[in-house]
Design a protein around this motif. Structure first.
Motif, PDB file in Angstrom:
ATOM      1  N   GLU A 174       0.866  -1.177   0.000  1.00  0.00           N
ATOM      2  CA  GLU A 174       0.000   0.000   0.000  1.00  0.00           C
ATOM      3  C   GLU A 174       0.905   1.229   0.000  1.00  0.00           C
ATOM      4  O   GLU A 174       2.013   1.200   0.540  1.00  0.00           O
ATOM      5  CB  GLU A 174      -0.924   0.019   1.217  1.00  0.00           C
ATOM      6  CG  GLU A 174      -1.995  -1.037   1.153  1.00  0.00           C
ATOM      7  CD  GLU A 174      -2.965  -0.976   2.316  1.00  0.00           C
ATOM      8  OE1 GLU A 174      -2.940   0.001   3.099  1.00  0.00           O
ATOM      9  OE2 GLU A 174      -3.753  -1.914   2.447  1.00  0.00           O
ATOM     10  N   TYR A 175       0.376   2.316  -0.588  1.00  0.00           N
ATOM     11  CA  TYR A 175       1.158   3.539  -0.755  1.00  0.00           C
ATOM     12  C   TYR A 175       0.341   4.761  -0.362  1.00  0.00           C
ATOM     13  O   TYR A 175      -0.875   4.792  -0.562  1.00  0.00           O
ATOM     14  CB  TYR A 175       1.562   3.717  -2.231  1.00  0.00           C
ATOM     15  CG  TYR A 175       2.136   2.478  -2.864  1.00  0.00           C
ATOM     16  CD1 TYR A 175       3.489   2.210  -2.801  1.00  0.00           C
ATOM     17  CD2 TYR A 175       1.312   1.565  -3.516  1.00  0.00           C
ATOM     18  CE1 TYR A 175       4.016   1.064  -3.377  1.00  0.00           C
ATOM     19  CE2 TYR A 175       1.819   0.419  -4.089  1.00  0.00           C
ATOM     20  CZ  TYR A 175       3.178   0.171  -4.019  1.00  0.00           C
ATOM     21  OH  TYR A 175       3.693  -0.967  -4.589  1.00  0.00           O
ATOM     22  N   GLU A 176       1.032   5.766   0.130  1.00  0.00           N
ATOM     23  CA  GLU A 176       0.467   7.100   0.338  1.00  0.00           C
ATOM     24  C   GLU A 176       1.471   8.092  -0.230  1.00  0.00           C
ATOM     25  O   GLU A 176       2.645   8.072   0.158  1.00  0.00           O
ATOM     26  CB  GLU A 176       0.288   7.416   1.819  1.00  0.00           C
ATOM     27  CG  GLU A 176      -0.736   6.607   2.532  1.00  0.00           C
ATOM     28  CD  GLU A 176      -0.810   6.942   4.009  1.00  0.00           C
ATOM     29  OE1 GLU A 176      -1.821   6.584   4.621  1.00  0.00           O
ATOM     30  OE2 GLU A 176       0.130   7.551   4.555  1.00  0.00           O
ATOM     31  N   VAL A 203      -2.152  14.246   2.050  1.00  0.00           N
ATOM     32  CA  VAL A 203      -2.136  13.003   1.281  1.00  0.00           C
ATOM     33  C   VAL A 203      -2.737  13.310  -0.083  1.00  0.00           C
ATOM     34  O   VAL A 203      -3.872  13.774  -0.176  1.00  0.00           O
ATOM     35  CB  VAL A 203      -2.925  11.888   1.998  1.00  0.00           C
ATOM     36  CG1 VAL A 203      -2.987  10.637   1.126  1.00  0.00           C
ATOM     37  CG2 VAL A 203      -2.309  11.573   3.356  1.00  0.00           C
ATOM     38  N   THR A 258      -3.406   7.644  -2.881  1.00  0.00           N
ATOM     39  CA  THR A 258      -3.153   6.378  -2.214  1.00  0.00           C
ATOM     40  C   THR A 258      -3.200   5.279  -3.265  1.00  0.00           C
ATOM     41  O   THR A 258      -3.764   5.466  -4.353  1.00  0.00           O
ATOM     42  CB  THR A 258      -4.206   6.081  -1.114  1.00  0.00           C
ATOM     43  OG1 THR A 258      -5.498   6.041  -1.703  1.00  0.00           O
ATOM     44  CG2 THR A 258      -4.162   7.141  -0.012  1.00  0.00           C
TER      45      THR A 258
END
Length: 137
Positions: A89-91, A100, A103
């Motif tokens: 998972e990415y932000e 942010v 995502t």
């Protein structure tokens, strides 16, 4: 969690200085490779052993636009790791404001680069990844 820092290049933007949406997938890739490198998993070594990590699935949710010259922090989490797959998972965060921007998620598997068949990751490599991702899962 691993944080990868990078600055948006002009060529990654459109005529309005906004990052083109396809570049976020590149950012995810860069961050994923650096995450693995930080954990002692060098993709060059694996490729010499005939192992590659193709993506099975990837997605991104665009919340706000990154712009030319923004410094981005790509926070990367290895949420699932086993001998058959990796789930990341990415932000994507604008460093200056902490917002942010995007995502995402990706699922990788391990395959033999000569046959394209799914293979199991060697136990010693798996142990490194499990240790590296301890706080992510």
């Amino acid at each position: 969690m691993f944080t990868y820092k990078r600055r948006v290049k002009f060529y990654e933007t459109d005529g309005m200085r906004v990052v083109h949406h396809a570049n976020y997938l590149r950012y995810f890739e860069e961050a994923r490779v650096e995450y693995l490198r930080a954990g002692g998993i060098d993709l060059n070594d694996l490729m010499k052993e005939g192992i590659v990590f193709p993506i099975l699935e990837i997605s991104a949710k665009y919340i706000k636009s990154a712009e030319y010259d923004d410094v981005l922090l790509i926070k990367t989490y290895l949420r699932r790791v086993d001998r058959a797959r990796l789930d990341f998972e990415y932000e994507v965060v604008r460093e200056k404001t902490g917002e942010v921007l995007t995502t995402g998620k990706s699922t990788n598997t391990y395959t033999n680069m000569n046959t394209g068949r799914i293979v199991r990751l060697p136990a010693e490599r798996l142990e490194k990844l499990v240790s590296l991702s301890e706080g992510d899962r």
